[in-house]
Design a protein around this motif. Structure first.
Motif, short mmCIF file in Angstrom:
data_model
loop_
_atom_site.label_atom_id
_atom_site.label_comp_id
_atom_site.label_asym_id
_atom_site.label_seq_id
_atom_site.Cartn_x
_atom_site.Cartn_y
_atom_site.Cartn_z
N TYR A 255 0.95 -33.27 -18.55
CA TYR A 255 2.06 -32.46 -19.08
C TYR A 255 2.62 -33.14 -20.31
CZ TYR A 255 6.78 -30.58 -19.58
OH TYR A 255 7.93 -30.03 -20.10
N TYR A 257 5.84 -32.82 -22.90
CA TYR A 257 7.12 -32.15 -23.17
C TYR A 257 7.27 -31.82 -24.65
CZ TYR A 257 12.08 -31.79 -24.30
OH TYR A 257 13.29 -31.38 -24.80
N GLU A 258 7.75 -30.64 -24.91
CA GLU A 258 8.19 -30.28 -26.26
C GLU A 258 9.52 -29.56 -26.12
OE1 GLU A 258 5.49 -28.31 -28.89
OE2 GLU A 258 3.78 -29.46 -28.13
N ASN A 272 8.35 -24.70 -24.46
CA ASN A 272 7.15 -25.03 -25.23
C ASN A 272 6.33 -26.19 -24.66
OD1 ASN A 272 7.75 -23.03 -27.22
ND2 ASN A 272 9.39 -24.38 -27.96
N GLY A 273 6.76 -26.79 -23.57
CA GLY A 273 5.98 -27.86 -22.97
C GLY A 273 4.58 -27.36 -22.59
N ARG A 274 3.63 -28.30 -22.55
CA ARG A 274 2.24 -27.87 -22.29
C ARG A 274 1.63 -28.66 -21.14
NH1 ARG A 274 0.35 -23.88 -24.99
NH2 ARG A 274 1.61 -23.28 -26.77
N ASP B 86 12.55 -29.78 -16.78
CA ASP B 86 11.12 -29.91 -16.49
C ASP B 86 10.91 -31.06 -15.51
OD1 ASP B 86 11.21 -32.26 -17.92
OD2 ASP B 86 9.95 -31.59 -19.57
N GLU B 88 9.97 -33.94 -15.93
CA GLU B 88 10.41 -35.26 -16.43
C GLU B 88 11.92 -35.29 -16.63
OE1 GLU B 88 8.07 -35.59 -19.98
OE2 GLU B 88 6.26 -36.17 -18.88
N ALA B 109 5.25 -20.68 -22.46
CA ALA B 109 3.98 -20.72 -23.20
C ALA B 109 2.86 -21.27 -22.33
CB ALA B 109 4.14 -21.59 -24.45
N SER B 110 3.14 -22.34 -21.61
CA SER B 110 2.11 -23.00 -20.79
C SER B 110 2.75 -23.35 -19.45
CB SER B 110 1.66 -24.26 -21.53
OG SER B 110 0.79 -25.02 -20.73
#
Lengths: 300, 138
Positions: A255, A257-258, A272-274, B86, B88, B109-110
């Protein structure tokens, strides 16, 4: 835990404890029973406030059905559960897990516009919900609304989602969290089965990712089923889920983070996290075998 | 003994119905925020909160999906605060920064695992039933 939730949650246990302590011809063994009843308040607490204040969400089976279609996999009529299986269910656990299975199947056949199967699956769901006494969640009026929306799959998925939410609310209001968790378990296992049913899934990167992304959901499901499994009814199901969990844990996920972006005017945040998932064909086959074992347990 | 039995049974039933009475109108109001373009996730989440106590909801949000999260308490909108983190513990969204909005859309998005923390706005309520509902669209 809050004082009010503790008060409300403990009330039934308190009543039982007081009754047991009233004597009323009770024997020494009754006193032991009183201790057991008092201890029983712990799972009751979790029914109202979650596990340690935590709640777990299981993704809607409709999302899996949509993912299967969007991944370009073919519709396979024979992979859904036989509709006569519900009739033979006698225990609440068997009925609830089968209700979840049929719920996932209904999303699958709805998304693939198999109108005849939608109606027959809904009939099977209606019968099971009557056995489980789920109030009016799946009644004749729902059937009529389904018939009136046959050309619109999103409307059908929405009606189904509303009905299952209504059933879930009814169960939780009536302190039947165990039944609620079994419905969710049946639905999740069937969704996994449907995602894995096409051998092409193992080569389809979208499906491989979606299967690998179920790690946390499986942990949540094990927590949900486990916290209400006070009588050991779900031991075999839990063992199967935990076994499957070991396979999912071996998948490599990452993962990054964004920062998210919020558009307040639209009441929308863009996350926007991937996440990436890496799984080999062998790992997917292993997962498929374990899902099949659990599904066979439910359908047996 | 029989009188105690009856009295305590009524007490238990009364408390159960009190929880139902407390949460049902909130749930009904909250459902209005999951509008016709969203598919409900089929689950009902509720917690009885007091003071600054917090309920934690664990969710997996799948990529390519827009989720609507509705969070309600009390007899009007804006009483329940919720934050989305999230895995984290990076803060992704807080309705406190958006006038305690009772619902919000999350465009994902993901796929990611998130935690939604909900608590009562202490300036508006000291205790109450917190209801969270989730819907999604493609």
């Amino acid at each position: 835990m809050t004082a009010s939730s503790r008060f409300l949650a403990l009330a039934p246990g308190l009543v039982l404890l007081l009754l047991a302590s009233c004597g009323g011809g009770g024997s020494q063994s009754d006193a032991v029973g009183a201790d057991t009843l008092a201890t029983d308040t712990t799972p009751k607490e979790t029914e109202l406030i979650g596990l340690g204040g935590q709640f777990f969400s299981i993704p809607s089976p409709a999302q899996a059905a949509i993912a299967i279609k969007e991944a370009g996999l073919n519709y396979q009529q024979g992979v859904t559960a036989p509709l006569d299986k519900g009739d033979a269910r006698t225990t609440r656990m068997a009925q609830a897990t089968m209700l979840g299975v049929y719920g996932a199947d209904m999303s699958y056949v709805t998304v693939h516009k198999d109108v005849k199967r939608v109606l027959t699956t809904l009939e099977a769901i209606e019968k099971l919900s009557a056995k489980l006494e789920l109030g009016n969640a799946f009644d004749r009026s729902l059937m009529e609304r389904f018939k009136g929306n046959m050309g619109n799959e999103d409307s059908l998925l929405r009606l189904s989602g509303i009905a299952f939410r209504s059933a879930d609310q009814y169960l939780k209001t009536n302190e039947a969290e165990d039944v609620s968790s079994w419905v969710l378990a049946g639905g999740w296992v069937e969704s996994m089965h449907l995602m894995l049913a096409d051998p092409a899934s193992a080569q389809n990167q979208k499906m491989v990712a979606r299967i690998g992304e179920q790690k946390r959901t499986l942990d949540a499901l094990i927590n949900l089923v486990g916290q209400s499994n006070t009588d050991g009814q779900a031991d075999a199901l839990l063992a199967g889920l935990r076994e499957l969990g070991t396979s999912l844990q071996h998948l490599k996920t990452a993962y990054v983070y964004e920062p998210s972006v919020t558009d307040a005017a639209k009441k929308t945040t863009y996350i926007n996290g991937r996440t990436t998932v890496d799984a080999s064909a062998e790992q997917i086959a292993d997962i498929a075998a374990k899902v099949a074992t659990i599904r066979n347990l439910i359908l047996a | 003994m029989n009188r105690i039995l009856i009295a305590l049974s009524f007490l238990a039933l009364g408390l159960g119905s009190q929880a139902q009475t407390l949460c049902q109108p909130i749930a009904t109001r909250c459902e209005q925020h999951i509008t016709a373009s969203y598919i409900p996730d089929g689950q009902f989440y509720r917690a009885l909160l007091q003071g600054e106590e917090m309920a934690e909801f664990n969710l997996t949000l799948f990529g390519g999906t827009t989720y609507r999260v509705a969070a309600c308490s009390g007899d009007s909108d804006g009483i329940l605060l919720f934050n989305v983190f999230d895995q984290e513990r990076n803060l992704l969204f807080s309705n406190r920064d958006n006038h305690n909005a009772p619902y919000w859309d999350l465009v994902v998005a993901s796929t990611l695992d998130v935690i939604v923390e909900a608590q009562l706005d202490p300036s508006k309520a000291g205790s109450g039933c917190a209801v969270m509902l989730i819907g999604f669209k493609r």
